[in-house]
Scaffold this motif. Structure first.
Motif, mmCIF file in Angstrom:
data_model
loop_
_atom_site.group_PDB
_atom_site.id
_atom_site.type_symbol
_atom_site.label_atom_id
_atom_site.label_comp_id
_atom_site.label_asym_id
_atom_site.label_seq_id
_atom_site.Cartn_x
_atom_site.Cartn_y
_atom_site.Cartn_z
ATOM 1 N N ASP A 225 0.818 -1.198 0.000
ATOM 2 C CA ASP A 225 0.000 0.000 0.000
ATOM 3 C C ASP A 225 0.861 1.261 0.000
ATOM 4 O O ASP A 225 0.555 2.243 -0.656
ATOM 5 C CB ASP A 225 -0.929 0.019 1.218
ATOM 6 N N THR A 226 1.940 1.252 0.778
ATOM 7 C CA THR A 226 2.820 2.413 0.830
ATOM 8 C C THR A 226 3.849 2.364 -0.282
ATOM 9 O O THR A 226 4.240 3.388 -0.818
ATOM 10 C CB THR A 226 3.555 2.488 2.176
ATOM 11 N N GLY A 227 4.318 1.199 -0.602
ATOM 12 C CA GLY A 227 5.293 1.037 -1.684
ATOM 13 C C GLY A 227 6.681 1.508 -1.332
ATOM 14 O O GLY A 227 7.554 1.529 -2.190
ATOM 15 N N ALA A 228 6.930 1.892 -0.084
ATOM 16 C CA ALA A 228 8.247 2.419 0.250
ATOM 17 C C ALA A 228 8.580 2.184 1.714
ATOM 18 O O ALA A 228 7.752 2.405 2.595
ATOM 19 C CB ALA A 228 8.300 3.906 -0.046
ATOM 20 N N THR A 229 9.804 1.708 1.953
ATOM 21 C CA THR A 229 10.271 1.494 3.331
ATOM 22 C C THR A 229 11.621 2.157 3.578
ATOM 23 O O THR A 229 12.125 2.129 4.696
ATOM 24 C CB THR A 229 10.397 -0.013 3.619
ATOM 25 N N ASP A 230 12.208 2.747 2.526
ATOM 26 C CA ASP A 230 13.538 3.333 2.679
ATOM 27 C C ASP A 230 13.469 4.675 3.408
ATOM 28 O O ASP A 230 12.444 5.369 3.389
ATOM 29 C CB ASP A 230 14.204 3.519 1.315
ATOM 30 N N ASP A 231 14.576 5.034 4.031
ATOM 31 C CA ASP A 231 14.700 6.303 4.737
ATOM 32 C C ASP A 231 15.057 7.379 3.712
ATOM 33 O O ASP A 231 16.140 7.354 3.125
ATOM 34 C CB ASP A 231 15.791 6.208 5.807
ATOM 35 N N PRO A 232 14.152 8.362 3.460
ATOM 36 C CA PRO A 232 14.431 9.372 2.430
ATOM 37 C C PRO A 232 15.592 10.290 2.778
ATOM 38 O O PRO A 232 16.109 11.004 1.909
ATOM 39 C CB PRO A 232 13.113 10.152 2.353
ATOM 40 N N ASN A 233 16.030 10.271 4.052
ATOM 41 C CA ASN A 233 17.140 11.126 4.461
ATOM 42 C C ASN A 233 18.483 10.411 4.446
ATOM 43 O O ASN A 233 19.521 11.027 4.661
ATOM 44 C CB ASN A 233 16.881 11.688 5.860
ATOM 45 N N ALA A 234 18.442 9.105 4.211
ATOM 46 C CA ALA A 234 19.681 8.328 4.187
ATOM 47 C C ALA A 234 20.424 8.551 2.868
ATOM 48 O O ALA A 234 19.823 8.849 1.837
ATOM 49 C CB ALA A 234 19.372 6.855 4.372
ATOM 50 N N SER A 235 21.727 8.389 2.907
ATOM 51 C CA SER A 235 22.518 8.501 1.685
ATOM 52 C C SER A 235 22.226 7.307 0.785
ATOM 53 O O SER A 235 22.262 6.160 1.240
ATOM 54 C CB SER A 235 24.012 8.549 2.018
ATOM 55 N N THR A 236 21.932 7.578 -0.475
ATOM 56 C CA THR A 236 21.551 6.498 -1.381
ATOM 57 C C THR A 236 21.792 6.911 -2.825
ATOM 58 O O THR A 236 21.983 8.093 -3.131
ATOM 59 C CB THR A 236 20.064 6.127 -1.190
ATOM 60 N N THR A 237 21.769 5.938 -3.698
ATOM 61 C CA THR A 237 21.872 6.182 -5.137
ATOM 62 C C THR A 237 20.684 5.547 -5.827
ATOM 63 O O THR A 237 20.379 4.374 -5.590
ATOM 64 C CB THR A 237 23.175 5.601 -5.715
ATOM 65 N N ILE A 238 19.981 6.317 -6.655
ATOM 66 C CA ILE A 238 18.848 5.781 -7.409
ATOM 67 C C ILE A 238 19.169 5.854 -8.900
ATOM 68 O O ILE A 238 20.018 6.637 -9.333
ATOM 69 C CB ILE A 238 17.546 6.546 -7.110
ATOM 70 N N THR A 239 18.481 5.030 -9.662
ATOM 71 C CA THR A 239 18.702 4.967 -11.105
ATOM 72 C C THR A 239 17.465 5.485 -11.832
ATOM 73 O O THR A 239 16.347 5.078 -11.530
ATOM 74 C CB THR A 239 18.989 3.525 -11.556
#
Length: 442
Positions: free
Chosen positions: A27-41
Motif C-alpha cells: 500500500d505504501t510502496g516504500a520502506t527506505d529512509d528518504p534522508n539516508a545517503s543512497t543512489t537511485i537509477t
C-alpha cells in the motif's frame, strides 16, 4: 527537436509483456529512509545530445538540493527495454522510469507496471488540481489510480505559411472547419494530376492528421458512463468522419492526395512537406517550430489553434494534448528517494521551466507555464495557450491501452479511401470490436 509523437503506439507484443511486468506492491510502496545517503537509477527515453544535457542539468540541480541522493541516469530507454527490466525485477533495474507512451497509461496503471503514487502525493500534501492542467492529470491516471506524473507536455495546433496566406489574400487563420475548407481550397494549386502547392494534407497518413487529433476539435466522448464505446452513438464522431471525407474529396480526392503524399520527405527531417512549401498548412506539435528553423525555412511561419466544429466556435483555442510521463518502478527498494526525484522533476517550477526551455516542449505545471523565466516567442505562445485552455483534451485511458484508438483509426483508413461506404454501420461495427477487445483485456 526530432522526436516521435508522444502518443506513439508500441508493438502489441511488447505491451502484452508489460501487463505481466509486476506482481504488485504494498500500500505504501516504500520502506527506505528518504534522508539516508543512497543512489537511485533513472531511466528515460531521450537520446539527442541537447536533450541528454538538459536532463543532466536538472539532475545536477536536484542533487545539489538533495545532497543525500545521487542519481544514475540512463538514457535512450524505450518501452521494450523498460518492460524487460520490469519483468526481470531485482536491484539492477531502474528506480525512476519515464515513457513517451501516454496512450498506454491505462495499461501501466492497471497492470502495476508503474507504482501507485497516491501515497506519496498525499504525504507531500500536493494539490495536483492547482498545480497541473486537467488533461495532463487525466493522461497520467486510470480509474482513479495515479501511477505517473506529467513531465513536460506536447500541444498540437495549426502551422501556416504566412507568405502563402498573403499571396492568396487570406488575412487570418481559420477558426471553424467550414472556414478551414475554404482556406485549404484557396491555398491549393493543382499541377496536372498532382499539386504545385496543397493547402492541407487531410489524409489520415498525412503526418499527425490522425483520427484522435481531429476529434480533439469536436466535443466528444469515446466511452459512455458504463465504459462502452460511444463512437456509434455520439454524433461528433460521424460529424468528424463526414467532414474529413468531404475535405479529402474537395482537395482532389483520396488517390490524388495519396500520390502527392508519397512525394513527401521524412516527418522528422528537413524535407518535411510544410518546411519545403509542399503544403501551406500543417497540424503538428510545438516542436515543429524549432525543426523548421533548423531546416532553414525561408518563409514566415504562423501558428494558431486548430479549427473547431462550426457550432462550437466558443471553444476555439483548444487542442490535443499529450506528453512524457514519469513514475516509480514498483520493484524499487528506494521508492521514497525515487519520489523525491519524480516530485522535483515534475512540480518544481525552476526544474520544469529549465527543461522546457532546453528541449522546447510545453511546461506541465501552471506555474511554469506562467513563469517569467520561460522562453516564449509569439509562435510558441500559441501552444502554451492551448495547453492551458480548459477545453483542450486527450483520449481517455483504457485497460488495453491504445487499442481502441488503433481500431478507430483503422476504420478511418477504410472510410476515407472509399472501401467502407456505410459510415453508420462502420462505426457500429467498430464500437462492437472496441467493446470486445476491452472485455477480453479485462
Amino acid at each position: 527537436m526530432p522526436k516521435m509523437p508522444r502518443k506513439a503506439v508500441f508493438a502489441a507484443a511488447s505491451i502484452a509483456l508489460l501487463t505481466t511486468a509486476c506482481t504488485g506492491q504494498s500500500d505504501t510502496g516504500a520502506t527506505d529512509d528518504p534522508n539516508a545517503s543512497t543512489t537511485i537509477t533513472f531511466w528515460h527515453g531521450w537520446s539527442a545530445p541537447a536533450e541528454v544535457k538538459a536532463i543532466q542539468a536538472n539532475i545536477d540541480r536536484f542533487e545539489k538540493e538533495h545532497p543525500n541522493i545521487k542519481v544514475k541516469v540512463v538514457g535512450n530507454i524505450n518501452d521494450d527495454k523498460l518492460n524487460q527490466a520490469l519483468r526481470a525485477g531485482g536491484s539492477s533495474g531502474p528506480d525512476v522510469v519515464s515513457s513517451f507512451t501516454t496512450s498506454n497509461i491505462g495499461k501501466f496503471c492497471s497492470s502495476g507496471a508503474f507504482a501507485d503514487l497516491e501515497p506519496f502525493i498525499e504525504k507531500s500534501k500536493l494539490d495536483l488540481d492547482k498545480i497541473i492542467p486537467k488533461p495532463m492529470l487525466e493522461y497520467t491516471q486510470f480509474e482513479g489510480k495515479r501511477c505517473a506524473m506529467p513531465l513536460l507536455g506536447d500541444a498540437y495546433g495549426l502551422y501556416y505559411n504566412k507568405d502563402a496566406f498573403k499571396k492568396a489574400g487570406i488575412k487570418a487563420p481559420p477558426k471553424t472547419w467550414s472556414e478551414f475548407t475554404e482556406v485549404a481550397k484557396k491555398l491549393t494549386k493543382s499541377k496536372g494530376d498532382s499539386y504545385e502547392q496543397l493547402g492541407f494534407m487531410p489524409n489520415y497518413h498525412g503526418y499527425e492528421t490522425v483520427v484522435d487529433h481531429y476529434m480533439s476539435q469536436w466535443d466528444h466522448a469515446y466511452f459512455d458512463k458504463d465504459g462502452k464505446s460511444s463512437i456509434a452513438e455520439d454524433p461528433a464522431f460521424a460529424e468528424m468522419f463526414t467532414y474529413q471525407k468531404k475535405l479529402v474529396d474537395s482537395l482532389g480526392g483520396f488517390q490524388k492526395l495519396e500520390k502527392y503524399r508519397n512525394t513527401f520527405g521524412d516527418e522528422w527531417g528537413a524535407k518535411h512537406p510544410f518546411q519545403t512549401g509542399q503544403v501551406a498548412m500543417q497540424l503538428d506539435g510545438e516542436w515543429r517550430l524549432g525543426m523548421a528553423k533548423d531546416a532553414g525555412v525561408k518563409f514566415d511561419i504562423g501558428t494558431a489553434p486548430m479549427p473547431v466544429a462550426d457550432d462550437e466556435a466558443d471553444e476555439y483555442g483548444k487542442g490535443f494534448l499529450s506528453g512524457t510521463v514519469m513514475g516509480i518502478a514498483p520493484q524499487s527498494k528506494k521508492q521514497n528517494a525515487a519520489w523525491e526525484l519524480v516530485k522535483y522533476m515534475t512540480t518544481d517550477t525552476a526544474a520544469v521551466v529549465s527543461f522546457a526551455n532546453a528541449i522546447h516542449n510545453v511546461p506541465s505545471t501552471f506555474a511554469a507555464l506562467k513563469s517569467p523565466d520561460l522562453t516564449v516567442d509569439p509562435g510558441f505562445k500559441t501552444f502554451l495557450d492551448i495547453a492551458q485552455n480548459p477545453h483542450s483534451n486527450t483520449p481517455p485511458a483504457s485497460v488495453n491501452g491504445s487499442t481502441y484508438q488503433t481500431t478507430l483509426q483503422d476504420f478511418g483508413y477504410q472510410y476515407e479511401s472509399g472501401k467502407a461506404k456505410d459510415l453508420k454501420a462502420g462505426l457500429k461495427k467498430t464500437a462492437e470490436q472496441i467493446d470486445r477487445d476491452i472485455e477480453q483485456a479485462k
